[in-house]
Design a protein around this motif. Structure first.
Motif, PDB file in Angstrom:
ATOM      1  N   LEU A  45      14.737  17.544 -34.791  1.00  0.00           N
ATOM      2  CA  LEU A  45      15.847  17.139 -35.640  1.00  0.00           C
ATOM      3  C   LEU A  45      17.003  18.105 -35.432  1.00  0.00           C
ATOM      4  CD1 LEU A  45      13.752  16.667 -38.907  1.00  0.00           C
ATOM      5  CD2 LEU A  45      14.356  14.882 -37.242  1.00  0.00           C
ATOM      6  N   ALA A  46      18.170  17.747 -35.934  1.00  0.00           N
ATOM      7  CA  ALA A  46      19.261  18.717 -35.932  1.00  0.00           C
ATOM      8  C   ALA A  46      18.805  19.944 -36.711  1.00  0.00           C
ATOM      9  CB  ALA A  46      20.503  18.118 -36.574  1.00  0.00           C
ATOM     10  N   PRO A  47      18.975  21.151 -36.172  1.00  0.00           N
ATOM     11  CA  PRO A  47      18.488  22.342 -36.881  1.00  0.00           C
ATOM     12  C   PRO A  47      19.268  22.628 -38.159  1.00  0.00           C
ATOM     13  CG  PRO A  47      19.738  22.969 -34.934  1.00  0.00           C
ATOM     14  CD  PRO A  47      19.560  21.486 -34.860  1.00  0.00           C
ATOM     15  N   LEU A  48      20.459  22.073 -38.280  1.00  0.00           N
ATOM     16  CA  LEU A  48      21.257  22.153 -39.512  1.00  0.00           C
ATOM     17  C   LEU A  48      21.737  20.730 -39.812  1.00  0.00           C
ATOM     18  CD1 LEU A  48      23.222  25.381 -38.601  1.00  0.00           C
ATOM     19  CD2 LEU A  48      21.603  25.183 -40.510  1.00  0.00           C
ATOM     20  N   PRO A  49      20.937  19.944 -40.548  1.00  0.00           N
ATOM     21  CA  PRO A  49      21.248  18.522 -40.713  1.00  0.00           C
ATOM     22  C   PRO A  49      22.523  18.251 -41.498  1.00  0.00           C
ATOM     23  CG  PRO A  49      18.955  19.001 -41.274  1.00  0.00           C
ATOM     24  CD  PRO A  49      19.646  20.311 -41.138  1.00  0.00           C
ATOM     25  N   ARG A  50      22.857  19.116 -42.455  1.00  0.00           N
ATOM     26  CA  ARG A  50      24.067  18.940 -43.251  1.00  0.00           C
ATOM     27  C   ARG A  50      24.684  20.296 -43.563  1.00  0.00           C
ATOM     28  NH1 ARG A  50      23.758  14.837 -41.391  1.00  0.00           N
ATOM     29  NH2 ARG A  50      23.807  12.732 -42.282  1.00  0.00           N
ATOM     30  N   PRO A  51      25.351  20.899 -42.588  1.00  0.00           N
ATOM     31  CA  PRO A  51      26.002  22.192 -42.855  1.00  0.00           C
ATOM     32  C   PRO A  51      27.005  22.069 -43.993  1.00  0.00           C
ATOM     33  CG  PRO A  51      26.080  21.620 -40.516  1.00  0.00           C
ATOM     34  CD  PRO A  51      25.607  20.402 -41.239  1.00  0.00           C
ATOM     35  N   GLY A  52      27.199  23.154 -44.718  1.00  0.00           N
ATOM     36  CA  GLY A  52      28.204  23.127 -45.767  1.00  0.00           C
ATOM     37  C   GLY A  52      29.572  22.782 -45.217  1.00  0.00           C
ATOM     38  N   LYS A  53      29.880  23.291 -44.018  1.00  0.00           N
ATOM     39  CA  LYS A  53      31.116  22.923 -43.343  1.00  0.00           C
ATOM     40  C   LYS A  53      30.963  23.130 -41.840  1.00  0.00           C
ATOM     41  CE  LYS A  53      33.188  27.216 -45.160  1.00  0.00           C
ATOM     42  NZ  LYS A  53      32.241  27.342 -46.287  1.00  0.00           N
ATOM     43  N   ILE A  54      31.708  22.316 -41.103  1.00  0.00           N
ATOM     44  CA  ILE A  54      31.827  22.466 -39.654  1.00  0.00           C
ATOM     45  C   ILE A  54      33.295  22.733 -39.367  1.00  0.00           C
ATOM     46  CG2 ILE A  54      31.465  21.432 -37.391  1.00  0.00           C
ATOM     47  CD1 ILE A  54      29.467  19.514 -38.681  1.00  0.00           C
ATOM     48  N   VAL A  55      33.584  23.930 -38.879  1.00  0.00           N
ATOM     49  CA  VAL A  55      34.940  24.329 -38.521  1.00  0.00           C
ATOM     50  C   VAL A  55      35.051  24.232 -37.005  1.00  0.00           C
ATOM     51  CG1 VAL A  55      36.700  26.103 -38.771  1.00  0.00           C
ATOM     52  CG2 VAL A  55      34.850  25.956 -40.458  1.00  0.00           C
ATOM     53  N   ASN A  56      36.053  23.536 -36.529  1.00  0.00           N
ATOM     54  CA  ASN A  56      36.207  23.313 -35.086  1.00  0.00           C
ATOM     55  C   ASN A  56      37.513  23.906 -34.576  1.00  0.00           C
ATOM     56  OD1 ASN A  56      34.244  21.208 -35.939  1.00  0.00           O
ATOM     57  ND2 ASN A  56      34.395  20.574 -33.801  1.00  0.00           N
ATOM     58  N   CYS A  57      37.428  24.582 -33.438  1.00  0.00           N
ATOM     59  CA  CYS A  57      38.644  25.051 -32.765  1.00  0.00           C
ATOM     60  C   CYS A  57      39.323  23.894 -32.045  1.00  0.00           C
ATOM     61  CB  CYS A  57      38.307  26.134 -31.747  1.00  0.00           C
ATOM     62  SG  CYS A  57      37.730  27.655 -32.486  1.00  0.00           S
TER      63      CYS A  57
END
Length: 311
Positions: free
Chosen positions: A75-87
């Motif tokens: 599975l995704a190792p972090l299924p629902r991160p608190g936030k995803i910050v993208n450059c």
């Protein structure tokens, strides 16, 4: 170590158990890691408690019963991160670009899927196309706020792979201008296959990133081509917001090698030293675009790849 969440074949993401990805297979570590109310919370707890758990995890890594990967579902190792910050962008791309100020955007954590899942293009025709962007992602141990570049390592727990699937507006511009909502359709953030702990990666700016579409190599670059390097990214993001355990920062991509995604394709991302994962692509409208890449197979910063290619 390489941390994973896994389930029995056909199991639901909500049934995810913590494990270690080893050369022998997947080692279940549920006996030493507390399983919490969700797989995301379980992984966050493992990150927070990692140093105290390390001796017992090391024993399981070397001697614990291993399950062949063919007998489980990663599975995704972090299924629902608190936030995803993208450059945004963030690569020199063979010195073809002018310097650009560091900038970032937020991507919906509901877009996360994992290894073996399917990227599902929306039944929505305002975006004219959909593309892949293969990226290195940083996993945080928090809370981390106002972290200086010189102290960046204290905030970083490890690293994973992320495909920043993107809907396009005009040309290669992200749909929708001003909001970048085209980054956050459901399934548009494949993440995995594992979290490689920071001690596995001596230098995150010396990693070889590759991406294939139906076996055709597209992205093929090294993170030493990053314009704003990982310590600066950590400082910038933590200046704006508190980075919490399990949050993700995706470091941007070298756009050379971009290509379209369309129905029935099989894609694969690999970052050497972290891992690789495969996914499918489905489009209910079965749209078609020209196959191939944005700048050609040999334009992806070959000197950086040559310097750092694993032998």
């Amino acid at each position: 170590m390489k941390l994973v969440l896994f389930a029995d074949p056909g199991g639901q993401a909500s049934e995810g158990r913590p494990g270690l990805l080893t050369e022998r297979g997947i080692v279940d570590v549920s006996t030493v890691v507390e399983r919490r109310h969700s797989p995301q919370a379980t992984m966050e707890g493992l990150i927070d408690d990692f140093e105290s758990l390390r001796p017992r995890l090391a024993l399981l890594q070397s001697d614990g019963p291993a399950i062949p990967e063919s007998q489980i579902k990663l599975l995704a190792p972090l299924p629902r991160p608190g936030k995803i910050v993208n450059c945004i962008a963030n690569y020199w791309e063979h010195a073809q670009r002018e310097p650009r100020p560091l900038n970032m955007f937020l991507k919906s954590s509901d877009a996360v899927i994992g290894p073996g899942d399917t990227i599902r293009l929306p039944e929505f025709t305002e975006p004219w196309a959909f593309m892949h962007e293969a990226e290195l992602a940083v996993v945080f141990k928090g809370p981390a706020k106002s972290v200086a570049q010189a102290d960046w390592k204290r905030a970083v727990f490890g690293y994973t792979c992320l495909i920043d699937v993107t809907a396009r507006g005009e040309g290669r511009a992200t749909w929708k201008k001003g909001s970048w909502m085209g980054k956050s359709f459901d399934t548009f953030a494949p993440l995995g296959p594992c979290i490689a702990t920071a001690d596995e990666i001596p230098d995150p700016n010396s990693l070889h990133v590759q991406f294939w579409n139906n076996g055709e190599l597209r992205h093929n670059y090294n993170t030493d081509d990053m314009e704003h390097r990982v310590p600066e990214l950590v400082e910038f993001a933590s200046t704006i917001m508190t980075l919490k355990t399990g949050d993700v920062l995706s470091c941007g991509t070298n756009h050379e090698g971009l290509g379209f995604l369309q129905d029935g394709e099989q894609v694969e991302i690999a970052i050497h030293g972290i891992g690789r994962m495969k996914l499918g692509v489905a489009d209910p409208l079965r749209r078609q675009w020209e196959r191939g890449v944005y700048m050609g197979a040999d334009s992806t910063h070959p000197e950086a790849v040559r310097r750092n290619r694993p032998r």
